[in-house]
Design a protein around this motif. Structure first.
Motif, PDB file in Angstrom:
ATOM      1  N   GLY A  79       1.088  -1.175  11.583  1.00 39.61           N
ATOM      2  CA  GLY A  79       0.255  -0.238  10.826  1.00 39.61           C
ATOM      3  C   GLY A  79       1.027   0.919  10.222  1.00 39.61           C
ATOM      4  N   LYS A  80       1.948   1.507  11.024  1.00 32.66           N
ATOM      5  CA  LYS A  80       2.698   2.672  10.545  1.00 32.66           C
ATOM      6  C   LYS A  80       3.624   2.308   9.390  1.00 32.66           C
ATOM      7  CE  LYS A  80       2.637   5.227  14.855  1.00 32.66           C
ATOM      8  NZ  LYS A  80       3.401   5.695  16.025  1.00 32.66           N
ATOM      9  N   HIS A  99      -8.610   1.633   1.913  1.00 33.08           N
ATOM     10  CA  HIS A  99      -7.352   0.892   1.759  1.00 33.08           C
ATOM     11  C   HIS A  99      -7.038   0.780   0.275  1.00 33.08           C
ATOM     12  CE1 HIS A  99      -4.232  -2.023   2.551  1.00 33.08           C
ATOM     13  NE2 HIS A  99      -4.797  -2.880   1.741  1.00 33.08           N
ATOM     14  N   THR A 100      -5.840   1.193  -0.106  1.00 33.78           N
ATOM     15  CA  THR A 100      -5.435   1.148  -1.522  1.00 33.78           C
ATOM     16  C   THR A 100      -4.234   0.230  -1.663  1.00 33.78           C
ATOM     17  OG1 THR A 100      -6.144   3.445  -1.771  1.00 33.78           O
ATOM     18  CG2 THR A 100      -4.783   2.526  -3.521  1.00 33.78           C
ATOM     19  N   GLU A 101      -4.360  -0.754  -2.531  1.00 26.30           N
ATOM     20  CA  GLU A 101      -3.266  -1.699  -2.771  1.00 26.30           C
ATOM     21  C   GLU A 101      -2.681  -1.466  -4.153  1.00 26.30           C
ATOM     22  OE1 GLU A 101      -4.857  -5.565  -0.252  1.00 26.30           O
ATOM     23  OE2 GLU A 101      -4.088  -5.838  -2.291  1.00 26.30           O
ATOM     24  N   PHE A 102      -1.356  -1.633  -4.226  1.00 26.24           N
ATOM     25  CA  PHE A 102      -0.666  -1.519  -5.510  1.00 26.24           C
ATOM     26  C   PHE A 102      -0.037  -2.857  -5.847  1.00 26.24           C
ATOM     27  CE2 PHE A 102      -1.428   2.831  -5.360  1.00 26.24           C
ATOM     28  CZ  PHE A 102      -0.980   3.383  -4.165  1.00 26.24           C
ATOM     29  N   GLN A 103      -0.171  -3.242  -7.098  1.00 26.86           N
ATOM     30  CA  GLN A 103       0.475  -4.459  -7.584  1.00 26.86           C
ATOM     31  C   GLN A 103       1.157  -4.145  -8.898  1.00 26.86           C
ATOM     32  OE1 GLN A 103      -2.212  -7.786  -7.975  1.00 26.86           O
ATOM     33  NE2 GLN A 103      -3.306  -7.247  -6.125  1.00 26.86           N
ATOM     34  N   LYS A 136       4.434  12.653   0.198  1.00 27.62           N
ATOM     35  CA  LYS A 136       3.200  12.036  -0.293  1.00 27.62           C
ATOM     36  C   LYS A 136       2.899  12.469  -1.720  1.00 27.62           C
ATOM     37  CE  LYS A 136       0.921  11.465   4.158  1.00 27.62           C
ATOM     38  NZ  LYS A 136      -0.220  11.838   5.018  1.00 27.62           N
ATOM     39  N   GLY A 137       3.072  13.770  -1.967  1.00 26.43           N
ATOM     40  CA  GLY A 137       2.779  14.300  -3.292  1.00 26.43           C
ATOM     41  C   GLY A 137       3.661  13.693  -4.362  1.00 26.43           C
ATOM     42  N   ASN A 138       4.945  13.586  -4.029  1.00 27.38           N
ATOM     43  CA  ASN A 138       5.916  13.033  -4.971  1.00 27.38           C
ATOM     44  C   ASN A 138       5.599  11.572  -5.276  1.00 27.38           C
ATOM     45  OD1 ASN A 138       8.101  12.960  -6.628  1.00 27.38           O
ATOM     46  ND2 ASN A 138       9.605  13.404  -5.048  1.00 27.38           N
ATOM     47  N   LEU A 139       5.334  10.805  -4.233  1.00 27.59           N
ATOM     48  CA  LEU A 139       5.042   9.383  -4.415  1.00 27.59           C
ATOM     49  C   LEU A 139       3.757   9.197  -5.219  1.00 27.59           C
ATOM     50  CD1 LEU A 139       5.709   6.442  -3.816  1.00 27.59           C
ATOM     51  CD2 LEU A 139       4.517   6.671  -1.638  1.00 27.59           C
ATOM     52  N   SER A 140       2.742   9.999  -4.900  1.00 25.89           N
ATOM     53  CA  SER A 140       1.470   9.914  -5.640  1.00 25.89           C
ATOM     54  C   SER A 140       1.685  10.163  -7.122  1.00 25.89           C
ATOM     55  CB  SER A 140       0.480  10.955  -5.129  1.00 25.89           C
ATOM     56  OG  SER A 140      -0.041  10.572  -3.901  1.00 25.89           O
ATOM     57  N   SER A 141       2.508  11.160  -7.394  1.00 21.70           N
ATOM     58  CA  SER A 141       2.769  11.537  -8.786  1.00 21.70           C
ATOM     59  C   SER A 141       3.443  10.388  -9.541  1.00 21.70           C
ATOM     60  CB  SER A 141       3.652  12.786  -8.786  1.00 21.70           C
ATOM     61  OG  SER A 141       4.127  13.042 -10.069  1.00 21.70           O
ATOM     62  N   HIS A 142       4.437   9.771  -8.904  1.00 23.12           N
ATOM     63  CA  HIS A 142       5.159   8.651  -9.546  1.00 23.12           C
ATOM     64  C   HIS A 142       4.225   7.468  -9.775  1.00 23.12           C
ATOM     65  CE1 HIS A 142       9.043  10.492  -9.517  1.00 23.12           C
ATOM     66  NE2 HIS A 142       9.103  10.608  -8.200  1.00 23.12           N
ATOM     67  N   ILE A 143       3.431   7.134  -8.774  1.00 21.80           N
ATOM     68  CA  ILE A 143       2.529   5.992  -8.913  1.00 21.80           C
ATOM     69  C   ILE A 143       1.484   6.263  -9.977  1.00 21.80           C
ATOM     70  CG2 ILE A 143       0.715   4.680  -7.731  1.00 21.80           C
ATOM     71  CD1 ILE A 143       2.443   4.832  -5.214  1.00 21.80           C
ATOM     72  N   ASP A 182       0.829  -1.204   0.000  1.00 25.57           N
ATOM     73  CA  ASP A 182       0.000   0.000   0.000  1.00 25.57           C
ATOM     74  C   ASP A 182       0.864   1.255   0.000  1.00 25.57           C
ATOM     75  OD1 ASP A 182      -1.002   0.308   3.550  1.00 25.57           O
ATOM     76  OD2 ASP A 182       0.962   0.195   2.583  1.00 25.57           O
ATOM     77  N   PHE A 183       0.196   2.399  -0.012  1.00 25.10           N
ATOM     78  CA  PHE A 183       0.871   3.693  -0.123  1.00 25.10           C
ATOM     79  C   PHE A 183       1.792   3.933   1.066  1.00 25.10           C
ATOM     80  CE2 PHE A 183       1.007   7.775  -2.161  1.00 25.10           C
ATOM     81  CZ  PHE A 183       1.325   8.662  -1.159  1.00 25.10           C
ATOM     82  N   ASN A 184       1.322   3.589   2.262  1.00 28.84           N
ATOM     83  CA  ASN A 184       2.114   3.828   3.478  1.00 28.84           C
ATOM     84  C   ASN A 184       3.432   3.072   3.465  1.00 28.84           C
ATOM     85  OD1 ASN A 184       0.491   5.651   4.762  1.00 28.84           O
ATOM     86  ND2 ASN A 184      -0.645   4.115   5.915  1.00 28.84           N
ATOM     87  N   PHE A 185       3.416   1.847   2.965  1.00 31.29           N
ATOM     88  CA  PHE A 185       4.654   1.065   2.948  1.00 31.29           C
ATOM     89  C   PHE A 185       5.664   1.703   2.003  1.00 31.29           C
ATOM     90  CE2 PHE A 185       7.463  -2.339   3.500  1.00 31.29           C
ATOM     91  CZ  PHE A 185       7.957  -2.718   2.265  1.00 31.29           C
TER      92      PHE A 185
END
Lengths: 102, 253
Positions: B98-99, A67-71, A39-46, A27-30
């Motif tokens: 979680g974090k 919850h948002t998952e990326f694969q 956050k902005g930079n990562l969002s842009s790349h994804i 997910d985004f947090n990981f």
């Protein structure tokens, strides 16, 4: 010799795809916690990777929490493998010089 | 690919450490294991009560405790499959990890459910231990040999579960230590507790070795995450520097 995929060649996006290649989903947090980007930079790349079809985004809820998952997609995996092959080809064309010759 | 000439981190290392981290997040195992041990403790206590009732010739107490054994069995089944357990495991896991975010380790683990025969085997293992409790109750088996008797079923079942769930190296410590303990007992090595502490001969190995394996897995996950971050962030210094410049420009405006 074909050109390197510029989308993947960008360091942050390369790392995003490489991490995704090592797991089934994350997910985004990981990604945020591991890469240390904003956050902005990562969002842009994804976002760019998703538009290119290299990353699949799945949105759901854990109870009330979104919850948002990326694969990585099969296309993304293939593109990543091709990228590393091309990089190896480039290195083989220009092998490192011996220290004595410098 | 030559690592020395690679301007960015070795991708194989990134993939490797990501997988190692994902497979070592073991706290949810700890929660599940605590629940299992709790139920096993109940079964052990009831079995002990059954034995005492049998020895005292108290039929009412004997049949009551057998009935509680059956209830404990069904309680174990409920704990294993209930949504309540799943929710509890999720909440505790989120509290710890979680974090750090969510990560799902492996396609092999997620895409394939356990084969039916493995689930049946787990059930048979449970029945095996209930049988052990009854054998102890009727004094056909001494409590001090319960651990080797248990290892006969628990070790192979653990190995099968670890294999099918594609768990990390830490998981193998559990059946190895448990099996080794059983072998040492059968060889007469004096590592058993005497009466009236016989129950500790099963409690300490069954809980202790599982706890050790899970704890080592969790500690390894901390190291793997640190390693992953240090490898992954190499070469992103320019990215961070650009972000900082952008933020400073925004502040100036």
């Amino acid at each position: 010799m074909s050109e390197l995929d510029r989308l993947i060649h960008e360091p942050a996006r390369l790392r995003i795809l490489t991490i995704l290649a090592g797991v089934e989903a994350t997910d985004f947090n990981f990604l945020l916690n591991t890469l240390g980007l904003t956050k902005g930079n990562l969002s842009s790349h994804i976002d760019r990777l998703e538009k290119a079809g290299y990353v699949k985004v799945e949105k759901s809820f854990n109870g009330r929490v979104p919850h948002t998952e990326f694969q990585i997609t099969p296309q993304g995996r293939e593109a990543l493998e091709n990228y590393w092959k091309q990089l190896d080809e480039i290195r083989n064309l220009n092998p490192p010089t011996d220290d004595k010759q410098r | 690919m030559q690592k020395k000439n690679n301007p960015i981190a070795d991708p194989h290392e990134i993939i490797q450490w990501t997988r190692r981290y994902a497979r070592s997040r073991t706290i949810y195992f700890l929660v599940q294991w605590c629940l299992i041990v709790f139920v096993i403790c109940i079964i052990g206590l009831v079995a002990s009560l059954t034995q005492q009732a049998y020895m005292a010739g108290n039929k009412v107490l004997f049949y009551t405790s057998v009935m509680f054994l059956v209830i404990a069995f069904f309680f174990f089944i409920w704990i294993s499959i209930s949504q309540w357990t799943a929710e509890l495991v999720w909440q505790v896991t989120q509290w710890f990890y979680g974090k750090e975010g969510f990560v799902s380790p492996d396609e092999k683990k997620r895409s394939k459910a356990l084969p039916r025969w493995v689930i049946v085997l787990i059930g048979l293992m449970l029945v095996y231990h209930i049988l052990a409790a009854l054998l102890i109750s009727f004094r056909y088996l001494s409590l001090q040999y319960l651990q080797p008797f248990s290892a006969g079923a628990l070790v192979p079942v653990l190995c099968i579960l670890i294999y099918y769930q594609n768990l990390g190296f830490w998981a193998w410590l559990w059946p190895i230590l448990y099996g080794l303990h059983a072998l040492l007992l059968l060889c007469g090595v004096p590592i058993s507790f005497p009466a009236p502490w016989y129950l500790l001969n099963i409690m300490i190995p069954i809980f202790g070795y599982g706890f050790i394996a899970i704890l080592i897995g969790h500690i390894y996950s901390r190291y793997a995450l640190w390693k992953l971050k240090s490898i992954t962030r190499q070469g992103l210094e320019e990215e961070y520097s650009n972000e900082k410049q952008n933020e400073e420009q925004k502040d100036e405006k």
